[in-house]
Enzyme design. Structure first.
Site, PDB file in Angstrom:
ATOM      1  NE  ARG A  13       5.030   3.410   7.363  1.00  0.00           N
ATOM      2  CZ  ARG A  13       5.443   3.660   5.997  1.00  0.00           C
ATOM      3  NH1 ARG A  13       5.351   2.875   5.185  1.00  0.00           N
ATOM      4  NH2 ARG A  13       5.903   4.884   5.876  1.00  0.00           N
ATOM      5  CG  ASP A  14       9.443   2.684   5.026  1.00  0.00           C
ATOM      6  OD1 ASP A  14       9.666   1.540   3.892  1.00  0.00           O
ATOM      7  OD2 ASP A  14       9.482   3.828   3.944  1.00  0.00           O
ATOM      8  CG  HIS A  17       7.524  -1.985   3.262  1.00  0.00           C
ATOM      9  ND1 HIS A  17       6.237  -2.241   2.170  1.00  0.00           N
ATOM     10  CD2 HIS A  17       7.345  -0.938   3.629  1.00  0.00           C
ATOM     11  CE1 HIS A  17       5.653  -1.212   2.198  1.00  0.00           C
ATOM     12  NE2 HIS A  17       6.032  -0.928   2.195  1.00  0.00           N
ATOM     13  CB  SER A 168       6.771   6.795  -2.991  1.00  0.00           C
ATOM     14  OG  SER A 168       6.200   7.036  -1.829  1.00  0.00           O
ATOM     15  CG  HIS A 195       8.981   9.464   3.524  1.00  0.00           C
ATOM     16  ND1 HIS A 195       9.257   8.248   4.477  1.00  0.00           N
ATOM     17  CD2 HIS A 195       9.600   8.156   2.781  1.00  0.00           C
ATOM     18  CE1 HIS A 195       8.918   7.108   4.872  1.00  0.00           C
ATOM     19  NE2 HIS A 195       9.126   6.956   3.750  1.00  0.00           N
ATOM     20  CG  HIS A 197      12.217   4.624   0.307  1.00  0.00           C
ATOM     21  ND1 HIS A 197      12.313   4.178   1.102  1.00  0.00           N
ATOM     22  CD2 HIS A 197      10.895   5.510   0.121  1.00  0.00           C
ATOM     23  CE1 HIS A 197      11.322   3.573   1.268  1.00  0.00           C
ATOM     24  NE2 HIS A 197      10.491   4.298   1.444  1.00  0.00           N
TER      25      HIS A 197
END
Lengths: 336, 355
Positions: A13-14, A17, A168, A195, A197
């Site tokens: 999913r991520d 991107h 994010s 989550h 990054h």
């Protein structure tokens, strides 16, 4: 006390991107099977911005939602199938009912960090259907710990069985994570998750800080495959968590194998922290903007680092991708 | 559309709870207004008045005031069609003139659903503050008003520490600078308003402080543990305990609740506060086990919690000795029966659809 950490893996999913949402059904099948074999508890699948998000605005995906979810469903037996849902992109009637009928087990309903109100109907609907429902607050570096607590408490009341905060933009330092996760754990009834990054190279360190501060849910992706500089690298995360005495239920060798397969089969290139990703993280810009910023900056011959700086000043959030071109035009005008 | 089986179901509940219909003889030929009349309390009060009218041959008129009459007509058409019921569609904040034949008021308007409170905090405050003031202002102009029952909330007790059961004299702490206390603070100011109107306008107000309820008409999607446990159970599980499983609650059955409210309307002391709830305490873990055993023993129970251990244990159980003694009421439905009947009613009513 031995602590269990629930791992959710949004590689499919991520990671979408990172390839401008061009993951194919075949690639989804290959990684889903590998992750399932490794015992990854939740495998999240879909367009980078989640269910129903394929559009001119944020990017058209190669496969439609139904194809992606049906493919993943066929190749997951032990692992639960998860989706990322942003109300607005995804509607209950058009998208969510269909996804649940395909056999989605876990629905993570997400909103910008100060807009939890929009998740009420979606969270309620998922609980009414007896599925697992989590609340996700995105771009959380933009809100104070007390604001995040208020918004997370709303999601808890709406039926969320856990609240995940997303970094994010990859903007957090461990001290930020500690402050926010601690506040959430102290003020929520349900488990808290994180989550990460990796824009500032902090994804693993921040994830570990989160669990040390009381988080029970972590996201990680194979080789860190995700938006911008990528996510917390899951195989590293599993190794570090095991070394620290945490239990993930994931077979370590199986995870290493899954990561090798992912690198070979689904990644045009392994995520690295590019120069512009560092500026993006420092500016607090949504990692999902990376592909768009690179493309538009190149097209108009502007320095994408300047674009990130300006986007950061404007405090743009996911869904405002069309502002990139406006920023680029302003930079050109000012240059003259 | 309500079936005969469902109508008989609630009739039987009222029969069990209302052991002495004659005790409501003073309500014969009287008119009662219920604000929030289309909600859980309103429906049960309508059921109980219907039972009393039928079995004791009384003529009690009911005005049910609510915001969504159309929904009420669909959900409980058997009540909406009763000749003794008049439906008034109005927002409680806008109440000005009430029918002049009203003798009694039960002010139950306002949702106890915390999702509404955090999503619409200003409307919550307005509903309880302005709504209560509107109703009480209108009540001062009623020529033959005999009694008002104001439905407050156990939330006014604030943080109760180790106090359990909670008596009417207990005063706990509330943090006013907190979104999550919007409802509790609104209920506190509403009670204070009642005191002011009782003193300044001599309105005959009795205050009830409800705790938790269960039974038919309780929407299983509401964000309360017992509702969600029953829904999860009917869906085949798992039943999910969110937060501290040692949390203690108690649940009064709907028909007992409505009988107690009507008793307060007839016999409640003006200026008095009474707890309205069950004294049968149970932890959430035991509650989940109870529900699982009633539906299917193989249903999985899972716990999800932010912490490994808790320093604070939430125990919301009322001391009901005052209301039981003063108003001569009793719990007629043990928790096991309450759960069982709620499950059966929801299955009959197809309120939860297994997919």
């Amino acid at each position: 006390m031995i602590k269990q950490i629930l791992i959710s893996d949004p590689t499919l999913r991520d990671g979408n991107h990172a390839v401008a949402h061009q993951l194919s059904a075949k690639q989804i099948a290959i990684y889903a099977e590998a992750a399932d074999k490794a015992g990854v508890p939740i495998v999240e699948v879909g367009h980078g911005n989640g269910l129903g998000a394929s559009s001119m605005q944020v990017g058209l995906s190669l496969e439609d939602d139904v194809t992606m979810l049906e493919t993943a469903r066929k190749h997951l037996s032990k692992s639960k199938l998860g989706i990322h849902v942003i109300p607005g992109f995804a509607t209950i009637k058009r998208d969510l009912i269909k996804a649940l009928d395909i056999g989605v087990d876990v629905v993570r309903v997400a909103s910008h960090c100060t807009e939890a109100d929009i998740t009420q109907r979606h969270l309620g609907f998922v609980r009414e259907r007896g599925k697992e429902a989590y609340g996700v607050l995105m771009m959380t570096h933009m809100a104070s710990a007390s604001t995040l607590v208020e918004e997370a408490q709303k999601m808890e009341l709406y039926g969320a069985e856990g609240i995940i905060i997303m970094d994010s933009a990859g903007a957090y330092l461990p001290s930020d994570v500690e402050e926010k996760i601690t506040a959430l754990v102290n003020n929520l009834k349900v488990p808290v998750g994180f989550h990460a990054h990796n824009n500032l190279g902090m994804a693993i360190a921040n994830s570990i800080t989160a669990v040390e501060s009381g988080a029970k849910i972590l996201d990680g992706t194979a080789r860190g495959f995700g938006a911008g500089a990528g996510n917390a690298q899951l195989e590293v995360l599993v190794a570090v968590l095991e070394k620290m005495g945490y239990i993930t239920g994931i077979d370590f060798y199986g995870m290493l194998d899954a990561s090798d397969i992912a690198e070979r089969e689904i990644m045009p290139q392994i995520p690295v922290i590019k120069s512009e990703s560092i500026v993006s993280g420092l500016s607090g810009v949504f990692s999902g903007f990376a592909k768009h910023v690179t493309r538009i900056s190149k097209e108009y011959d502007v320095d994408q680092r300047d674009v990130y700086r300006e986007l950061g000043k404007r405090k743009v959030v996911g869904g405002q991708e069309d502002i990139i071109i406006e920023v680029v035009m302003d930079l050109i005008r000012n240059r003259k | 559309m309500m079936t005969e089986a469902l109508k008989n179901f609630t009739f039987e509940d009222c029969k069990r709870s209302c052991m002495h219909p004659d005790s409501f003889s003073s309500l014969n030929d009287q008119s009662i207004l219920v604000t929030g009349g289309t909600g859980f309390m309103g429906k049960w009060i309508a059921e109980m008045v219907s039972y009393v009218n039928e079995t004791a041959n009384f003529n009690i008129k009911l005005y049910l005031l609510g915001r969504d009459i159309a929904k009420f007509k669909v959900e409980v058409s058997h009540l909406a069609q009763k000749s003794f019921i008049t439906l008034i569609e109005q927002d409680v904040r806008n109440v000005r003139d009430l029918p002049t034949d009203i003798n009694y008021i039960i002010h139950a308007a306002g949702s106890p659903d915390h999702r509404d409170h955090v999503s619409q905090p200003l409307r919550t405050i307005e509903t309880f503050y302005k709504g209560t003031q509107s109703v009480l202002d209108a009540a001062t102009r009623l020529p033959d008003l005999k009694r008002i029952v104001h439905i407050s909330s156990h939330q006014i007790y604030g943080t109760n520490g180790l106090e359990s059961p909670i008596g009417e004299n207990f005063i706990g702490k509330l943090e006013p600078n907190s979104l999550s206390n919007t409802y509790a603070e609104s209920k506190r100011i509403s009670e204070t308003l009642c005191s002011a109107y009782r003193n300044q306008f001599k309105l005959p107000i009795v205050v009830l402080r409800p705790f938790a309820f269960i039974g038919p008409y309780q929407d299983l999607e509401k964000p309360w543990a017992i509702n969600n446990f029953i829904r999860d159970g009917i869906l085949g599980g798992p039943i999910r305990i969110l937060g501290n499983g040692s949390t203690v609650r108690s649940y009064l059955y709907g028909s007992d609740m409505s009988y107690w409210i009507l008793k307060a309307l007839v016999n409640g002391g003006v200026g008095e506060n009474y707890n309205l709830g069950s004294s049968e305490a149970i932890s959430l873990v035991d509650l989940a086990k109870k529900i699982s055993s009633q539906i299917n023993n193989s249903i999985e129970i899972v716990s999800k919690s932010s912490k490994e251990s808790y320093t604070y244990l939430s125990r919301l159980v009322p001391d009901t000795s005052k209301i039981v003694k003063s108003l001569e009421v009793n719990e007629t439905s043990a928790l096991d029966d309450s759960i069982s009947r709620t499950i059966i009613w929801n299955q009959l009513n197809k309120k939860v659809i297994k997919k």
